[in-house]
Design an enzyme around this catalytic site. Sequence first.
Site, short mmCIF file in Angstrom:
data_model
loop_
_atom_site.label_atom_id
_atom_site.label_comp_id
_atom_site.label_asym_id
_atom_site.label_seq_id
_atom_site.Cartn_x
_atom_site.Cartn_y
_atom_site.Cartn_z
N ASN A 168 -11.00 87.26 49.07
CA ASN A 168 -12.25 88.03 49.26
C ASN A 168 -13.42 87.49 48.46
OD1 ASN A 168 -10.65 89.78 50.75
ND2 ASN A 168 -10.22 91.10 48.99
N TYR B 236 -12.03 83.48 36.76
CA TYR B 236 -12.15 83.70 35.32
C TYR B 236 -11.02 82.99 34.55
CZ TYR B 236 -12.47 86.60 31.03
OH TYR B 236 -12.59 87.06 29.75
N LEU C 231 -8.82 86.10 45.59
CA LEU C 231 -9.40 84.83 46.04
C LEU C 231 -9.79 84.89 47.51
CD1 LEU C 231 -10.16 81.96 45.21
CD2 LEU C 231 -7.82 81.25 45.73
P1 NAP Z 1 -20.22 91.09 27.32
O1 NAP Z 1 -20.38 92.41 26.64
O2 NAP Z 1 -20.50 91.02 28.78
O3 NAP Z 1 -21.12 90.03 26.55
C1 NAP Z 1 -21.29 88.72 27.01
C2 NAP Z 1 -22.70 88.30 26.71
O4 NAP Z 1 -22.89 86.96 27.23
C3 NAP Z 1 -23.72 89.20 27.40
O5 NAP Z 1 -24.75 89.55 26.51
C4 NAP Z 1 -24.21 88.33 28.52
O6 NAP Z 1 -25.52 88.64 28.97
C5 NAP Z 1 -24.16 86.96 27.87
N1 NAP Z 1 -24.29 85.93 28.90
C6 NAP Z 1 -23.84 85.95 30.18
N2 NAP Z 1 -24.24 84.84 30.84
C7 NAP Z 1 -24.96 84.11 29.96
C8 NAP Z 1 -25.65 82.89 30.08
N3 NAP Z 1 -25.67 82.19 31.20
N4 NAP Z 1 -26.30 82.42 28.98
C9 NAP Z 1 -26.32 83.11 27.84
N5 NAP Z 1 -25.69 84.29 27.67
C10 NAP Z 1 -25.01 84.79 28.73
O7 NAP Z 1 -18.75 90.52 27.12
P2 NAP Z 1 -17.69 90.73 25.93
O8 NAP Z 1 -16.70 91.73 26.38
O9 NAP Z 1 -18.36 90.90 24.63
O10 NAP Z 1 -16.96 89.30 25.99
C11 NAP Z 1 -17.37 88.20 25.19
C12 NAP Z 1 -16.41 87.05 25.45
O11 NAP Z 1 -15.07 87.47 25.21
C13 NAP Z 1 -16.46 86.55 26.90
O12 NAP Z 1 -16.31 85.14 26.91
C14 NAP Z 1 -15.26 87.22 27.52
O13 NAP Z 1 -14.77 86.50 28.62
C15 NAP Z 1 -14.28 87.21 26.36
N6 NAP Z 1 -13.20 88.21 26.44
C16 NAP Z 1 -13.48 89.56 26.38
C17 NAP Z 1 -12.42 90.47 26.45
C18 NAP Z 1 -12.62 91.98 26.34
O14 NAP Z 1 -11.65 92.72 26.33
N7 NAP Z 1 -13.85 92.46 26.24
C19 NAP Z 1 -11.12 90.02 26.62
C20 NAP Z 1 -10.89 88.65 26.71
C21 NAP Z 1 -11.94 87.76 26.61
P3 NAP Z 1 -25.68 89.57 30.31
O15 NAP Z 1 -24.44 90.30 30.55
O16 NAP Z 1 -26.84 90.43 29.99
O17 NAP Z 1 -25.89 88.62 31.43
#
Ligand code: NAP
Length: 438
Positions: free
Chosen positions: A290, A344, A288
């Site tokens: 930074n 987050y 926070l």
């Molecule tokens: P990801 O690969 O980064 O996919 C997220 C998608 O959401 C990306 O295509 C991104 O597009 C899109 N996005 C971002 N901003 C947006 C906006 N303003 N409007 C519309 N689309 C938008 O993430 P993920 O790992 O699949 O995660 C999906 C969800 O699970 C997230 O909510 C994340 O917090 C949650 N989660 C993931 C994990 C994990 O281990 N991966 C763990 C806990 C929770 P761009 O990136 O191209 O902007």
Amino acid sequence: MAKKSMLERVINSDFGAKLGIPQGTKLRRYTPGEPFLDGPVVVGGGDLADDIRSLLQVDYQLLDAEADSKRAAIVFDATGITRPEQLHELYDFFHPQMRKLGASGRVIVIGNNPDDLEGDARIVARSLEGFSRSISKELRKGATGQLVYVEPGAPITASESTLRFLLSGKSAFVSGQVIRVSATENENVDWERPLAGQLAVVTGAARGIGATIAEVLGRDGADVICIDIPPAGEALAEVANKVKGTALPLDVTADNAAEVITEHAQQRYGKAVDIIVHNAGVTRDKLLANMNEGQWQMVQNINLVAPVRITEQMLENGGLAADANIVGISSMAGISGNRGQTNYATTKAGMIGLVDALAEKMAAAGGTVNAVAPGFIETAMTAAMPTGPREIGRRISSLSQGGQPVDVAETVAFFASSGSRAVNGNTVRVCGQNIMGA
Ligand code: NAP
């Protein structure tokens, strides 16, 4: 898939296992058309046990509790335990069962929801959490354990979708969880295509977990509107084509996002949205001290402000059916907190707040709102982590491995089904019982 470093290869090898580094067992995951469970179920306990047997015997093989052969699942009705002295029944039933559970086996304890009880009954109902969470930590070879709290007096049919989900390979990476089930009547669904006829929206669907959610909802019969930011248009179109849905390039933070989604649903499908999955999310990790204001605010806007606004506005303008099933993607960090993720974790805890705030309203209209809190999931995001934290992150769970995007998607689909109308106001972690915040 990123190339594995030498260190990573050693850690994940037989040599790594000899060094005592936990190696996760291959988990049983769902394949359409395969039997719902790969072996028999033992059902024991109180008055609900007979109802559970009648419910399960249609699609599952049952086994006597005394039988010596391996069982794929053990279901125990603990709703008859209402005094502390009776907790001995847990020991009596489970002690002889423990060595007989097969690989990727399932343990499900059913108890009365303590929120609906008073006195001794409330005390012992709460005890079941300690028991089931501990049993889950003792299970081996990919087996998982859960607790289902039912509203006292609810017919067993209220728990059917939950039992089916927990017994199946769809819950492979869900362990040590508590799911609350009300007495609300579920709709009859085809268990092979439980979302047939439903219109779903998935945000952040161009890649990662969102793309897999779109695929699983499509597999289960839903028409899927896939949303992602306009620059991700090509990847988004590919996902939409794959799931035979439609692509809607849209930044969810746009002021008119709710209107745009509502219009798209009306123009392309002629109806309101039945299921919305708020998956789009970003991280901008910094201590926070930074963190600049932009890094704070961007995460708030995408992860929480947009889902809250879109949900409220679409419920108001009728773009989202009053009896919709809403699913938010939270995170383990929203439960445990995480260093470097104040921005987050605030939003991911807020997603659980959205569930709490809306649950009563949705239930009154026949709908639901629930959240999925993923733990360590194998995605591009976690592949980019440094080897040390990544390998630790994978292993600090009862299943000693990371989960797959499909594990999150299957849990979303369980919540999204009208067969799960009785499942409302829950946050379920898909984390293999990770020790963070558990
Ligand atoms: P990801 O690969 O980064 O996919 C997220 C998608 O959401 C990306 O295509 C991104 O597009 C899109 N996005 C971002 N901003 C947006 C906006 N303003 N409007 C519309 N689309 C938008 O993430 P993920 O790992 O699949 O995660 C999906 C969800 O699970 C997230 O909510 C994340 O917090 C949650 N989660 C993931 C994990 C994990 O281990 N991966 C763990 C806990 C929770 P761009 O990136 O191209 O902007």
